[in-house]
Design an enzyme around this catalytic site. Structure first.
Site, mmCIF file in Angstrom:
data_model
loop_
_atom_site.group_PDB
_atom_site.id
_atom_site.type_symbol
_atom_site.label_atom_id
_atom_site.label_comp_id
_atom_site.label_asym_id
_atom_site.label_seq_id
_atom_site.Cartn_x
_atom_site.Cartn_y
_atom_site.Cartn_z
ATOM 1 N N ASP A 89 0.819 -1.220 0.000
ATOM 2 C CA ASP A 89 0.000 0.000 0.000
ATOM 3 C C ASP A 89 0.853 1.270 0.000
ATOM 4 O O ASP A 89 0.691 2.144 0.834
ATOM 5 C CB ASP A 89 -0.934 0.016 1.211
ATOM 6 C CG ASP A 89 -1.772 -1.237 1.314
ATOM 7 O OD1 ASP A 89 -2.019 -1.700 2.447
ATOM 8 O OD2 ASP A 89 -2.136 -1.786 0.270
ATOM 9 N N GLU A 122 -11.329 0.500 -3.547
ATOM 10 C CA GLU A 122 -10.627 0.917 -2.314
ATOM 11 C C GLU A 122 -9.360 1.666 -2.702
ATOM 12 O O GLU A 122 -9.166 1.992 -3.876
ATOM 13 C CB GLU A 122 -10.280 -0.313 -1.479
ATOM 14 C CG GLU A 122 -9.440 -1.343 -2.236
ATOM 15 C CD GLU A 122 -9.284 -2.662 -1.494
ATOM 16 O OE1 GLU A 122 -9.832 -2.829 -0.396
ATOM 17 O OE2 GLU A 122 -8.583 -3.560 -2.020
#
Ligand code: 6LW
Length: 511
Positions: A14, A175
């Site tokens: 991420d 997301e």
């Protein structure tokens, strides 16, 4: 100029990146590991220096007994008018929060919590001073989407209602949103498809942050779902920026499976790593990522800054310094008194508690990320007492249900070196050998894409192999519940004290 991927190898999921002049800063998720959210600094996007962490206190980062892959999910780092902001989610505490600083190397503020739910928060500082906050959420029918509100980034105060702005571009689980203001328009970049092998990145744009959004005609702008080269999978959860020369780049997460064609093992033990790819804008105002949405282990692009130096992956600690090297992490909030460095004696004493490696807690454990498949890790270990039951050694550790360790112990006053393995709910000591002493024994873990091999030496030169464990036993996609981390190489102690000298991890080759 050619460069190798990943730019941050080993468990670095991420990624989020920002630029301040000619300096680049990058952060990653850290889940149950402490400290939280590493801050890397670079001037050429290839050589990254670990500068410190955003979350270094128990108050900033409460992780008490959080589940494996709980704790800190995806972060975003942004810079605005002299201040750095990092926003993330502690899924094991109160959700989304922001910390800020004027100098990442000098620590970050206490968290301010934001009253908008979901995960993967991000910030956009608009030209008119408005600060937009985006994160995932659910609409009234329980359909996942991206929500937007305006916030005060210093107080965390939500200043407007949270509004649904997108359900994504057709993939499940929209997301990892980042809202950007480029060329006078609002661009919304999302991860979709789930963070596994269906992962992809999509892009939309609008005249207003509230939409309506039009999708990029060549979405997904990044996806390895159909890539037949089978070297890199699960590309997604990206961030994008323009470098100081006006060239564009994307960082994203991706995985390198531990099997190699034709042995199509999709599992990966190094975790989700950070990759870099050049981006080129087309006349239609849409970007092309990498090779038409594909990235590669070796790519080429107009890198900023100095010519990259060879990336340093090895690690060596002779415990001669008082300070812990920044690469060390702990499991959840460490009991700091259990880790004592004795620089004048070039050793560290670990005080093992009754908490074992197989517990969802904070055992006496200190480790570094495994950064390549082929490594060799060793330490010189001494049990500090003649008590029976103390265990101390080194471990290849994914989480409390997946770890292999070689350790010294004493049972019925007999000195032993043993190998134990935990996979799912199966724990076993798979080898145990009597040795003449538990003083200054060299323990070693040698890894390759298929095996971790465990050996020991009483004289530091001749090694005896005690056994091995399959790499696929410590893989992210092989766990019994959804997890997101990667394997560590760590020192540990249980039920008593032990001394460690010369903790050394060297990379034997880069894939
Ligand atoms: C993260 C989500 C994801 O919050 O996995 O890779 C979750 N993408 O966007 C944990 O890393």
């Amino acid at each position: 100029m050619k460069f190798k991927n990943p730019i941050l190898s080993g468990y670095h999921p991420d990624p989020s990146i920002c630029r301040v002049g000619e300096d680049y800063y990058l952060v990653n998720s850290t889940f149950e590991f402490f400290p939280g959210v590493p801050v890397y600094h670079s001037r050429n996007l290839i050589n990254w220096e670990l500068e410190g962490y955003c979350l270094t206190s128990d108050e900033q980062l409460p992780l008490e007994k959080c589940r494996p892959s709980g704790g800190i999910f995806a972060p975003t780092i942004r810079y605005h008018e002299g201040t750095f902001f990092m926003i993330t989610t502690n899924v094991s505490s109160k959700g989304n929060f922001i910390v800020h600083t004027k100098d990442p190397a000098r620590g970050w503020s206490d968290p301010v919590w934001v009253d908008q739910g979901g995960i993967d928060p991000s910030l956009l500082f608009d030209d008119d001073g408005t600060v937009y906050f985006t994160s995932t959420g659910m609409d009234e029918e329980g359909k996942q989407g991206i929500f937007l509100c305006e916030v005060d980034p210093f107080s965390g105060e939500r200043k407007t209602e949270s509004v649904l702005i997108s359900h994504g571009c057709g993939g499940r689980y929209p997301e990892g949103p980042h809202l950007y203001k480029w060329f006078g328009k609002y661009y919304l970049m999302l991860a979709e498809g789930g963070t596994e092998y269906g992962h992809m990145e999509t892009l939309q744009r609008a005249e207003s942050p509230y939409g309506p959004y039009e999708a990029c005609p060549h979405n997904p702008i990044l996806s390895h779902k159909e890539d037949t080269r089978e070297k890199i999978y699960s590309t997604g959860h990206a961030d994008m920026l323009e470098d100081h020369n006006g060239n564009w780049w994307m960082v994203c997460l991706a995985v390198r499976p531990c099997g190699e064609a034709p042995n199509r093992v999709l599992l990966h033990n190094l975790g989700r790593e950070t990759f870099l790819t050049p981006v080129v804008w087309k006349e239609d105002g849409w970007p092309v990522v990498g090779e038409h949405g594909l990235i590669a282990p070796e790519m080429e692009g107009p890198l900023p800054g100095e010519i990259p130096e060879p990336v340093k992956l090895d690690f060596f600690d002779d415990f001669g310094e008082k300070e812990f090297p920044l690469r060390y992490n702990f499991l959840r909030n460490p009991h700091r008194q259990h880790y004592v460095r004795l620089p004048q004696e070039n050793r560290m004493v670990l005080q093992g508690s009754s908490v074992t490696l197989s517990e969802c807690d904070s055992p006496t454990w200190i480790g570094i990320r495994q950064k390549e498949f082929a490594t060799e890790t060793s330490a010189i270990v001494t049990l500090n007492s003649r008590e029976n039951g103390t265990k101390a050694g080194i471990t290849a550790y994914y989480n409390d249900s997946y770890h292999y360790e070689i350790y010294l112990t004493r049972e019925a006053n007999v000195c032993k070196v043993c190998l134990a393995k935990q996979i799912h709910d199966m724990w076993a000591v798979t080898a145990c050998v009597e040795i003449e002493s538990t003083e200054h024994v060299v323990l070693k873990i040698t890894s390759d894409p298929t095996y971790y091999r465990f050996s020991y030496s009483l004289n530091g030169t001749e090694f005896t192999e005690l056994g091995s464990g399959l790499t696929v036993g410590l893989c992210t996609e092989g766990t019994r519940s959804m997890t997101f981390t990667g394997t560590y190489l760590a020192m540990f102690a249980e039920h008593g004290a032990a001394s460690f000298e010369q903790f050394h991890m060297k990379v034997l080759s880069r894939r």
